[in-house]
Design a protein around this motif. Structure first.
Motif, short mmCIF file in Angstrom:
data_model
loop_
_atom_site.label_atom_id
_atom_site.label_comp_id
_atom_site.label_asym_id
_atom_site.label_seq_id
_atom_site.Cartn_x
_atom_site.Cartn_y
_atom_site.Cartn_z
N LYS A 19 25.90 55.23 -5.62
CA LYS A 19 27.05 54.36 -5.57
C LYS A 19 28.28 53.32 -6.59
O LYS A 19 27.44 52.90 -7.58
N GLY A 87 19.93 54.62 -6.09
CA GLY A 87 19.56 55.28 -5.60
C GLY A 87 18.77 55.59 -5.38
O GLY A 87 18.30 56.82 -5.85
N GLU A 133 19.26 50.33 -5.65
CA GLU A 133 19.19 50.34 -3.85
C GLU A 133 17.64 51.37 -3.64
O GLU A 133 17.24 52.69 -3.55
#
Length: 140
Positions: A19, A87, A133
């Motif tokens: 991200k 991620g 994440e």
């Protein structure tokens, strides 16, 4: 696409997305779509560290490849250019959080479920402050 690099990971972890924070989500989405050919997959509003976020996730460029998400804080106060969120998918989110804590990282928010996407999520912060994440798919 044939990739000669070796693959693998430990602890059932798979790197699947990054991200990138942007200030103007719609303008940057147009740039990434027009210039780099990315195809939007979904747009999602949520909270991250108590702040409202808006994000657009793009399709992977090839089967099994990683996906890019453009993310923006709704209040307009974006991190410095270059900040990103890595991620990962895991089969055991609780164990991943425990490993992070044992290794000097932090987990600033409790694990939570996002039913819309059929997953549980936690943010693991490395000892230098970078955001990871980590998600676990429900019913996987």
């Amino acid at each position: 696409m044939t990739d000669p690099r070796p693959t693998g990971s430990n602890h059932g972890m798979t790197y699947v997305f990054a991200k990138t924070f942007v200030r103007d989500l719609d303008a940057m989405a147009k740039f990434y779509e027009d210039v780099l050919g990315l195809i939007p997959n979904n747009r999602h509003q949520d909270q991250m560290f108590g702040r409202e976020i808006d994000e657009i996730t793009y399709q992977a460029s090839y089967p099994g490849g990683p996906a890019l998400t453009l993310i923006s804080y709704v209040d307009g106060n974006a991190p410095a250019a270059g900040e990103s969120v890595q991620g990962f998918i895991t089969t055991d989110l609780e164990a991943a959080c425990a490993r992070a804590l044992a290794a000097g990282g932090t987990v600033p928010e409790p694990i939570r479920e996002i039913a819309e996407f059929g997953l549980k999520v936690a943010f693991i912060i490395d000892p230098e402050g970078r955001i990871n994440e980590v998600i676990e798919m429900l019913n996987a």
